[in-house]
Design an enzyme around this catalytic site. Structure first.
Site, PDB file in Angstrom:
ATOM      1  N   LYS A 176       0.841  -1.200   0.000  1.00 35.47           N
ATOM      2  CA  LYS A 176       0.000   0.000   0.000  1.00 35.47           C
ATOM      3  C   LYS A 176       0.879   1.254   0.000  1.00 35.47           C
ATOM      4  O   LYS A 176       0.600   2.229  -0.713  1.00 35.47           O
ATOM      5  CB  LYS A 176      -0.918  -0.020   1.226  1.00 35.47           C
ATOM      6  CG  LYS A 176      -1.621   1.279   1.534  1.00 35.47           C
ATOM      7  CD  LYS A 176      -2.718   1.656   0.542  1.00 35.47           C
ATOM      8  CE  LYS A 176      -3.177   3.088   0.762  1.00 35.47           C
ATOM      9  NZ  LYS A 176      -4.437   3.441   0.215  1.00 35.47           N
ATOM     10  N   LYS A 244      -0.429  11.776   5.658  1.00 39.03           N
ATOM     11  CA  LYS A 244      -0.209  10.780   6.723  1.00 39.03           C
ATOM     12  C   LYS A 244       0.638   9.623   6.195  1.00 39.03           C
ATOM     13  O   LYS A 244       1.611   9.211   6.809  1.00 39.03           O
ATOM     14  CB  LYS A 244      -1.564  10.266   7.216  1.00 39.03           C
ATOM     15  CG  LYS A 244      -1.497   8.995   8.047  1.00 39.03           C
ATOM     16  CD  LYS A 244      -2.875   8.502   8.463  1.00 39.03           C
ATOM     17  CE  LYS A 244      -3.676   7.779   7.408  1.00 39.03           C
ATOM     18  NZ  LYS A 244      -3.347   6.374   7.171  1.00 39.03           N
TER      19      LYS A 244
END
Ligand code: NAD
Length: 292
Positions: A176, A244
Site C-alpha cells: 500500500k 499521513k
C-alpha cells in the site's frame, strides 16, 4: 454466514459494512463518535447491524474483527491496548482484518500481540478511495498466513474486486505504501507540468489534452489534470490521508537509511500543503503549493 465486528465507521468503513449486511452477515459495530448512528451510519442499523459500547464488546463472539480507523496508534489502541480493546474479549480462532493504512512494523507488533491470545491477523489496506468502496470494487493488498487469508477471502470479496496476497503480515502495508509513493509523486509531477505550462502562458486544457494521449498519460493524469485545469480542489482524495501515508514512509526510509529523493521532496510539499490548511481538500492542491 459469519459474525463480524466492525470498528471505524468513517468514509471508507460505512460502505464496507453496507456490503457485508447485504451479503447476510451479522454485524456488531463500534464507533468512537456514537452520534454517527443518528446520522451517516443510521441506515446500517436499519439494515440490521447492532451497536456496542466498546471495541471489546463488539468483538465478543465475532469470527472476524475488521478495523478501518486512521493511524498505527489507533489500530494498536482498538485491538490491543487497555481494558476496552478487542483482545480482551475476542475468542481464540477469531481473525482481525485491518483496512487502515498504517506502518508495516507497527502492524507486525500488533499481530504478534494478538497471536499470543490465539487471534489471527491479516493486514488488508485498500486503494480506490471512497468511490471504489461505494461501488464494491476496492483494490486490496494482503499480508498474512495463507490459512488466515483463505478464511477472510469470502468476507473481503463482498467489497473488493482485485485482491493480491503479497506475503507475510506487514507486506500488505508495504504494498500500500508503494502504491502511495508511486501515485503521489505522479500527482506532484502533474502539478509541476501544469505550473510550467501556466508560467509559459500556455492553455492548460490544451496541454492536458495533448499530453494525456502521449507517454505522460496515466490514470492519475486523467483524474488530477481536469481538477487542476478547472481549479477544482474539492476532495476526491483528501490530502491529509496522502500526507499521513507519506510521513509514515519517510519515517521508515529514514530509519532504514534508504535514499528516495523524490519522496523526500514531495513529503516537504505535502507538509506545506498541510500548513496552508488544505488537508481536507484534494491532493491536486499540490499545484497551489507550487503557486504560493
Ligand atoms: P475517516 O476519517 O472518514 O474515518 C476514520 C474513522 O475511524 C472515524 O470514524 C474515526 O472516528 C475512527 N477512528 C479513528 N481513530 C479511532 C480510534 N482510536 N478508535 C475508534 N475509532 C477511531 O477516514 P477514512 O477515509 O474512512 O480512512 C480510514 C483509513 O482508510 C485510513 O487509514 C486511511 O488512510 C485509509 N484509506 C482511506 C482512503 C480514502 O480515500 N478515504 C483510501 C484508502 C485508504
Amino acid at each position: 454466514m459469519s459474525t463480524i465486528a466492525f470498528i471505524g465507521l468513517g468514509n471508507m468503513g460505512r460502505p464496507m459494512v453496507a456490503y457485508l449486511l447485504k451479503a447476510g452477515h451479522q454485524l456488531r459495530l463500534y464507533a468512537r463518535r456514537p452520534e454517527v448512528f443518528q446520522h451517516e451510519a443510521k441506515p446500517l442499523l436499519e439494515a440490521g447491524a447492532q451497536v456496542f459500547g466498546t471495541p471489546a464488546e463488539a468483538a465478543k463472539d465475532a469470527d472476524f474483527i475488521i478495523t478501518n480507523v486512521m493511524s498505527t496508534a489507533d489500530v494498536a489502541e482498538v485491538l490491543c491496548q487497555g481494558e476496552h480493546a478487542v483482545i480482551q474479549q475476542a475468542k481464540a480462532g477469531a481473525i482481525c482484518i485491518d483496512h487502515s493504512t498504517i506502518d508495516p512494523t507497527g502492524t507486525r507488533e500488533i499481530a504478534a500481540t494478538l497471536a499470543k491470545q490465539g487471534i489471527g491477523f491479516v493486514d488488508a489496506p485498500v486503494s480506490g478511495g471512497v468511490k471504489a468502496a461505494t461501488e464494491g470494487s476496492l483494490v486490496m493488498m494482503l499480508g498474512g498466513a495463507t490459512t488466515d487469508i483463505e478464511k477472510v477471502m469470502p468476507i473481503i470479496q463482498c467489497y473488493a474486486k482485485t485482491i493480491t496476497h503479497i506475503g507475510d503480515v506487514g507486506h500488505g502495508q508495504v504494498a500500500k505504501l508503494c502504491n502511495q509513493i508511486a501515485q503521489v509523486i505522479n500527482i506532484q509531477g502533474i502539478a509541476e507540468s501544469m505550473r510550467f505550462a501556466a508560467s509559459n502562458g500556455a492553455d492548460l486544457q490544451k496541454v492536458f489534452q495533448a499530453i494525456s494521449g502521449g507517454m505522460a498519460g496515466s490514470r492519475m493524469l486523467d483524474l488530477m489534470g481536469p481538477k487542476m485545469v478547472s481549479r477544482d480542489f474539492k476532495a476526491g482524495i483528501e490530502a491529509r490521508l496522502h500526507a499521513k501515508d507519506f510521513f509514515l514512509v519517510k519515517e521508515a526510509i529514514n530509519k532504514a537509511h534508504l535514499d528516495l529523493p523524490a519522496l523526500q521532496t514531495v513529503a516537504l510539499q505535502l507538509e506545506k500543503l498541510m500548513d496552508s490548511g488544505w488537508g481536507m481538500d484534494d491532493t491536486s492542491s499540490l499545484l497551489r503549493v507550487l503557486e504560493a
